[in-house]
Enzyme design. Structure first.
Site, PDB file in Angstrom:
ATOM      1  N   GLU A 143       0.841  -1.197   0.000  1.00 10.13           N
ATOM      2  CA  GLU A 143       0.000   0.000   0.000  1.00 10.13           C
ATOM      3  C   GLU A 143       0.883   1.257   0.000  1.00 10.13           C
ATOM      4  O   GLU A 143       0.630   2.218  -0.729  1.00 10.13           O
ATOM      5  CB  GLU A 143      -0.897  -0.039   1.243  1.00 10.13           C
ATOM      6  N   ASP A 195       3.965   1.606  -1.106  1.00 11.17           N
ATOM      7  CA  ASP A 195       4.602   1.799  -2.414  1.00 11.17           C
ATOM      8  C   ASP A 195       3.618   2.345  -3.437  1.00 11.17           C
ATOM      9  O   ASP A 195       3.975   3.128  -4.305  1.00 11.17           O
ATOM     10  CB  ASP A 195       5.184   0.470  -2.929  1.00 11.17           C
ATOM     11  N   SER A 253      33.085  23.550  18.341  1.00 11.24           N
ATOM     12  CA  SER A 253      33.187  22.210  18.896  1.00 11.24           C
ATOM     13  C   SER A 253      33.240  22.358  20.413  1.00 11.24           C
ATOM     14  O   SER A 253      33.157  23.463  20.937  1.00 11.24           O
ATOM     15  CB  SER A 253      34.411  21.495  18.347  1.00 11.24           C
ATOM     16  N   LEU A 254      33.354  21.256  21.101  1.00  8.83           N
ATOM     17  CA  LEU A 254      33.343  21.311  22.560  1.00  8.83           C
ATOM     18  C   LEU A 254      34.734  21.051  23.096  1.00  8.83           C
ATOM     19  O   LEU A 254      35.502  20.302  22.502  1.00  8.83           O
ATOM     20  CB  LEU A 254      32.407  20.235  23.117  1.00  8.83           C
ATOM     21  N   GLU A 296      24.162  13.929  28.337  1.00 10.63           N
ATOM     22  CA  GLU A 296      23.609  13.161  27.216  1.00 10.63           C
ATOM     23  C   GLU A 296      24.734  12.436  26.485  1.00 10.63           C
ATOM     24  O   GLU A 296      25.918  12.699  26.726  1.00 10.63           O
ATOM     25  CB  GLU A 296      22.855  14.078  26.258  1.00 10.63           C
ATOM     26  N   LYS A 331      27.324  11.315  23.656  1.00 15.23           N
ATOM     27  CA  LYS A 331      28.079  11.981  22.599  1.00 15.23           C
ATOM     28  C   LYS A 331      28.195  10.999  21.441  1.00 15.23           C
ATOM     29  O   LYS A 331      28.937  10.018  21.514  1.00 15.23           O
ATOM     30  CB  LYS A 331      29.458  12.377  23.116  1.00 15.23           C
ATOM     31  N   ASP A 379      29.150   9.244  17.995  1.00 15.22           N
ATOM     32  CA  ASP A 379      30.378   9.197  17.201  1.00 15.22           C
ATOM     33  C   ASP A 379      29.971   9.105  15.730  1.00 15.22           C
ATOM     34  O   ASP A 379      29.949   8.041  15.135  1.00 15.22           O
ATOM     35  CB  ASP A 379      31.187   7.962  17.614  1.00 15.22           C
ATOM     36  N   ARG A 420      29.659  20.117   8.964  1.00 13.07           N
ATOM     37  CA  ARG A 420      30.381  21.022   9.843  1.00 13.07           C
ATOM     38  C   ARG A 420      31.531  21.709   9.094  1.00 13.07           C
ATOM     39  O   ARG A 420      31.775  22.887   9.258  1.00 13.07           O
ATOM     40  CB  ARG A 420      30.930  20.235  11.032  1.00 13.07           C
ATOM     41  N   TYR A 424      20.735  16.940  18.560  1.00 11.40           N
ATOM     42  CA  TYR A 424      21.188  17.216  19.914  1.00 11.40           C
ATOM     43  C   TYR A 424      21.256  18.703  20.264  1.00 11.40           C
ATOM     44  O   TYR A 424      21.655  19.066  21.360  1.00 11.40           O
ATOM     45  CB  TYR A 424      22.532  16.555  20.202  1.00 11.40           C
ATOM     46  N   LYS A 471      35.295  12.174  27.187  1.00 10.08           N
ATOM     47  CA  LYS A 471      35.484  11.095  26.205  1.00 10.08           C
ATOM     48  C   LYS A 471      35.844   9.793  26.917  1.00 10.08           C
ATOM     49  O   LYS A 471      36.685   9.792  27.826  1.00 10.08           O
ATOM     50  CB  LYS A 471      36.614  11.470  25.241  1.00 10.08           C
ATOM     51  N   CYS A 507      54.097 -21.194   2.592  1.00  6.82           N
ATOM     52  CA  CYS A 507      52.675 -20.879   2.473  1.00  6.82           C
ATOM     53  C   CYS A 507      51.847 -21.986   3.136  1.00  6.82           C
ATOM     54  O   CYS A 507      52.018 -23.154   2.824  1.00  6.82           O
ATOM     55  CB  CYS A 507      52.293 -20.733   0.999  1.00  6.82           C
ATOM     56  N   CYS A 524      49.776 -23.822   0.209  1.00  2.00           N
ATOM     57  CA  CYS A 524      50.337 -24.598  -0.897  1.00  2.00           C
ATOM     58  C   CYS A 524      51.778 -25.041  -0.640  1.00  2.00           C
ATOM     59  O   CYS A 524      52.341 -25.785  -1.427  1.00  2.00           O
ATOM     60  CB  CYS A 524      50.265 -23.793  -2.197  1.00  2.00           C
ATOM     61  N   CYS A 574      53.009 -15.167  -0.997  1.00  5.67           N
ATOM     62  CA  CYS A 574      53.245 -16.474  -1.603  1.00  5.67           C
ATOM     63  C   CYS A 574      53.378 -16.267  -3.112  1.00  5.67           C
ATOM     64  O   CYS A 574      52.456 -15.758  -3.744  1.00  5.67           O
ATOM     65  CB  CYS A 574      52.073 -17.400  -1.289  1.00  5.67           C
ATOM     66  N   CYS A 602      48.458 -21.924  -5.961  1.00  2.00           N
ATOM     67  CA  CYS A 602      48.006 -21.725  -4.580  1.00  2.00           C
ATOM     68  C   CYS A 602      46.485 -21.495  -4.593  1.00  2.00           C
ATOM     69  O   CYS A 602      46.014 -20.469  -5.088  1.00  2.00           O
ATOM     70  CB  CYS A 602      48.759 -20.531  -4.002  1.00  2.00           C
TER      71      CYS A 602
HETATM   72  S1  IVH Z   1      26.595  19.770  21.506  1.00  7.04           S
HETATM   73  C1  IVH Z   1      27.882  24.179  20.999  1.00  7.04           C
HETATM   74  N1  IVH Z   1      25.813  17.296  21.896  1.00  7.04           N
HETATM   75  O1  IVH Z   1      30.711  16.369  19.404  1.00  7.04           O
HETATM   76  C2  IVH Z   1      27.576  22.761  21.349  1.00  7.04           C
HETATM   77  N2  IVH Z   1      27.634  17.662  20.442  1.00  7.04           N
HETATM   78  O2  IVH Z   1      33.193  18.658  19.913  1.00  7.04           O
HETATM   79  C3  IVH Z   1      27.390  21.917  20.158  1.00  7.04           C
HETATM   80  N3  IVH Z   1      28.489  15.617  19.399  1.00  7.04           N
HETATM   81  O3  IVH Z   1      31.044  18.786  16.969  1.00  7.04           O
HETATM   82  C4  IVH Z   1      27.659  20.493  20.337  1.00  7.04           C
HETATM   83  N4  IVH Z   1      27.089  14.238  20.333  1.00  7.04           N
HETATM   84  O4  IVH Z   1      29.645  16.829  16.435  1.00  7.04           O
HETATM   85  C5  IVH Z   1      26.690  18.099  21.264  1.00  7.04           C
HETATM   86  N5  IVH Z   1      24.956  15.169  22.288  1.00  7.04           N
HETATM   87  C6  IVH Z   1      25.834  15.970  21.664  1.00  7.04           C
HETATM   88  C7  IVH Z   1      26.796  15.464  20.779  1.00  7.04           C
HETATM   89  C8  IVH Z   1      27.695  16.356  20.186  1.00  7.04           C
HETATM   90  C9  IVH Z   1      28.094  14.348  19.493  1.00  7.04           C
HETATM   91  C10 IVH Z   1      29.649  16.056  18.583  1.00  7.04           C
HETATM   92  C11 IVH Z   1      29.404  17.253  17.743  1.00  7.04           C
HETATM   93  C12 IVH Z   1      30.455  18.250  18.107  1.00  7.04           C
HETATM   94  C13 IVH Z   1      31.430  17.443  18.898  1.00  7.04           C
HETATM   95  C14 IVH Z   1      31.932  18.208  20.087  1.00  7.04           C
END
Ligand code: IVH
Length: 687
Positions: free
Chosen positions: A42, A44, A89-90, A120, A122, A124, A143, A231, A323, A417, A420, A435, A441
């Site tokens: 449905e 599709d 970045s953080l 919260e 982070k 990857d 970014r 986030y 981290k 090897c 062989c 080898c 082989c």
């Molecule tokens: S907050 C100004 N929250 O980690 C604050 N970042 O260096 C903006 N990341 O570049 C970032 N999980 O790519 C935030 N729950 C989260 C995240 C998060 C992953 C990454 C993000 C950022 C880097 C921090």
């Protein structure tokens, strides 16, 4: 213009609106809540109806139509966009003490003010920013360097957890930031498929996610099962006040009601003890998540305090990232297995006492090559240090020397090897052994056959590993050229075991016909893929393309000197030597003659589009918006022009993209060679 045309299309407009709402809802329930409200059939049907209406009335197609989820837009290169709000970045740390300092400093700076933190996960993955205006997604940008990123909107539209249109109450203009992740389960399936197709697997989900966002064809991106986890909400200074948006946790809660996927694990914490508890919990629990995280982000929850705390040049003072350290264990080395690949390269694999590490039992890990074992100084019976970071594959990072038994002898690498028995060879400057018995082989022979038939090479369906192994063990096929001599009589009645080794299957008449038809069909495969299919060491898909484009046919390639080979874009000296040596081997020359006789393409088929550029020589420089540099060069040739790499008196035009090299510019001006843009070029060939 027909006076009634608007009246005519009104029912279509209404139906498009209806279908869009319906499909959006089904998508949302399916991807966010794991709920199917309708059957696939449905669904599709509705999607197809919408696609057909959009084709019929292109003027009514909405930029955020759910049909965009399947992709199809092509981006030759990605437009660079300046972020409206820089993507900071953080500050990050591996030390819990620094988190304690951060918390104490923040409390001190804020004095008597009451406030809290959010903790919260982070993710990857790959950070992107999504701009929404009037509830519609208008732009998605990576970014990049924080101030300028790539416009990847058409790819982002294919990610099902990115809402194309928001629901409920939302700010009129804002940016949603988050991370694109590739869940483990889907990533692994994707990598398995890549290997089956003869492609290099990705090292980890992050790389795969990042590569996917940069795919030129958004339909390809749509096939990857990426997810977006929101986030952060970035509001302009003049945004309409909304009490829901006064705290970070409130913003995420509101985002959820707008249609975003937000992690359910966010926790409001009052003090360092609660923050610590959250960190410790997830350091262990992270392995049970469906996607990779590499730490915990701690933010001051009250948005009004952010300005007060301010930011340093690179990162805000109201947030920090903790981290996780890679998890490490040590476990005894029991034995070493040696695997032989299709090019004869030997890879040692450590068999270890099974050990629990980051959510899985680890008992095998690659030892890379002989060099690796020597450099680590691994001895027999050693306890190996094994690490698992954000990645799935455990790595050997060292030896637990304290546990070494007195008198332990260094590991003795195999001299012959394991498959062989041939004496292994280590070429000068190479990190490992191989080898040399390429014709005797088994894993090399079958590996070459597998590579030859793989999708990116000759794409001969119906011949999986089991069948190839069977054809080899029956003595029917030892070189790829033998495939073209197979007959129906030879195939019918052959028995083999299927992939799980349990069921025996027999090739029937029909099966034999299918195999032969697939083999016959492969003679249409273009030269560049034939070249890739040969499996010359270090000649991948891209290298084969470049070589084919440069030399045009196999004879010119065979005749090329090492220097000339190395002058081809993306072909290094080492690869050039391998190619050169490959063609000096009489067996390979004979193989090529047999393949040629079987009808395989040994020449580039020039598609002449026009003679618009006949007699003109171009030099190409810079980055183009509609073509990659290789594509534009091929295009010039297809219109009868010639491409040269350096500017001289013989150059007719310099075709300049963005960021053209300053040296080239100077030289062109000095010699008075006209410099033309991509648009001017397009006009030239349109004539
Ligand atoms: S907050 C100004 N929250 O980690 C604050 N970042 O260096 C903006 N990341 O570049 C970032 N999980 O790519 C935030 N729950 C989260 C995240 C998060 C992953 C990454 C993000 C950022 C880097 C921090």
């Amino acid at each position: 213009m027909d006076l009634f045309s608007n009246i005519d299309i009104e029912p279509a407009r209404q139906r498009i609106a209806q279908l869009t709402t319906l499909i959006d809802k089904y998508n949302y329930e399916y991807y966010m809540n794991d709920q199917s409200l309708v059957s696939d059939f449905e669904f599709d049907k509705l999607l197809r109806e919408l696609q057909e209406l959009e084709q019929q009335y292109p003027q009514l197609a909405l930029p955020n139509s759910p049909t965009k989820r399947v992709g199809g837009e092509i981006n030759k290169s990605f437009r660079q966009v300046t972020h409206r709000f820089p993507m900071l970045s953080l500050g990050n740390t591996y030390s819990i003490e620094e988190i304690v300092d951060f918390e104490a400093r923040t409390r001190k700076l804020l004095g008597d003010i009451e406030f809290s933190y959010t903790c919260e996960l982070k993710y990857d993955g790959v950070a992107i920013g999504l701009t929404y205006r009037h509830g519609e997604l208008v732009q998605a940008v990576t970014r990049g360097n924080g101030s300028v990123g790539d416009d990847i909107t058409s790819n982002a539209r294919t990610i099902r957890t990115i809402p194309l249109r928001l629901t409920g109450d939302y700010p009129d203009d804002f940016e949603a930031r988050g991370e694109v992740v590739y869940p483990f389960h889907d990533f692994e399936a994707f990598n398995r498929q890549r290997e089956a197709d003869g492609d290099e697997p990705f090292a980890n989900p992050r790389n795969a996610a990042s590569g996917s966002l940069k795919l030129q064809n958004s339909a390809e991106c749509a096939k990857r099962k990426l997810q977006f986890c929101m986030y952060f909400m970035m509001l302009p200074a003049d945004a309409k006040p909304d009490p829901r948006l006064d705290t970070h946790s409130g913003r995420l809660e509101a985002a959820k009601s707008m249609g975003f996927k937000v992690q359910p694990y966010i926790k409001e914490c009052k003090n360092i003890a609660e923050i610590r508890e959250f960190i410790d919990y997830w350091d262990n629990e992270r392995w049970n998540l469906p996607y990779a995280i590499d730490g915990i982000v701690i933010k001051v929850n009250q948005v009004s305090l952010w300005d007060q705390l301010g930011e340093t040049a690179k990162s805000p003072r109201w947030a920090i990232a903790y981290k996780f350290k890679a998890q490490q264990v040590s476990t005894p080395l029991l034995s070493i297995s040696y695997q032989v690949g299709r090019t004869g390269v030997v890879t040692p694999v450590a068999n270890m006492e099974p050990v629990w590490l980051g959510g899985t039992t680890v008992k095998r890990a690659t030892m890379v090559n002989a060099d690796f074992i020597e450099k680590m100084g691994i001895c027999e019976g050693d306890w190996l240090l094994v690490e698992k970071g954000g990645e799935i594959i455990p790595k050997i990072v060292g030896v637990d020397v304290d546990k070494r038994k007195a008198g332990a002898r260094p590991v003795k690498y195999v001299t012959n090897c394991p498959e062989c028995g041939a004496a292994l060879v280590r070429a000068e400057g190479e990190a490992g052994y191989y080898c040399p018995n390429q014709d005797g082989c088994p894993p090399q022979i079958v590996g070459r056959l597998e590579h030859f038939v793989s999708r990116k090479a000759m794409n001969i369906d119906n011949l999986g590993s089991e069948r190839l192994e069977m054809l080899y063990s029956k003595g029917l096929v030892t070189t790829v050229a033998d495939l073209y001599d197979l007959t129906r009589e030879q195939l019918v009645g052959l028995e083999s075991y299927d992939a799980d080794g349990l069921r025996r299957t027999t090739i029937q008449e029909k099966g034999a016909e299918n195999i032969l038809a697939a083999i016959r069909g492969s003679v249409e495969v273009p030269f560049e893929r034939v070249l890739f299919a040969l499996g010359i060491r270090y000649v991948g898909e891209v290298g084969a393309k470049k070589l084919a484009r440069y030399f045009k046919n196999i004879d010119a390639l065979i005749a090329a000197s090492e220097e000339e080979l190395a002058s081809v874009e993306d072909v290094g000296e080492k690869t050039a030597r391998f190619i050169y040596d490959y063609f000096r081997d009489e067996r390979h020359r004979q193989l090529i003659e047999r393949l040629r006789a079987a009808g395989l393409k040994m020449t580039v088929v020039e598609t002449r589009l026009s003679d618009a550029l006949a007699g003109k020589t171009f030099v190409v420089s810079g980055v183009f918006s509609r073509f990659s540099r290789d594509e534009i060069k091929a295009d010039i040739e297809q219109h009868g022009g010639k491409v040269s790499s350096s500017i001289s008196g013989k150059t007719d035009y310099v075709l300049a993209g963005e960021k053209m090299g300053p040296e080239k510019l100077k030289k062109a001006e000095k010699l008075g060679v006209p410099i033309i843009s991509e648009d001017e070029y397009l006009k030239m060939i349109a004539k």
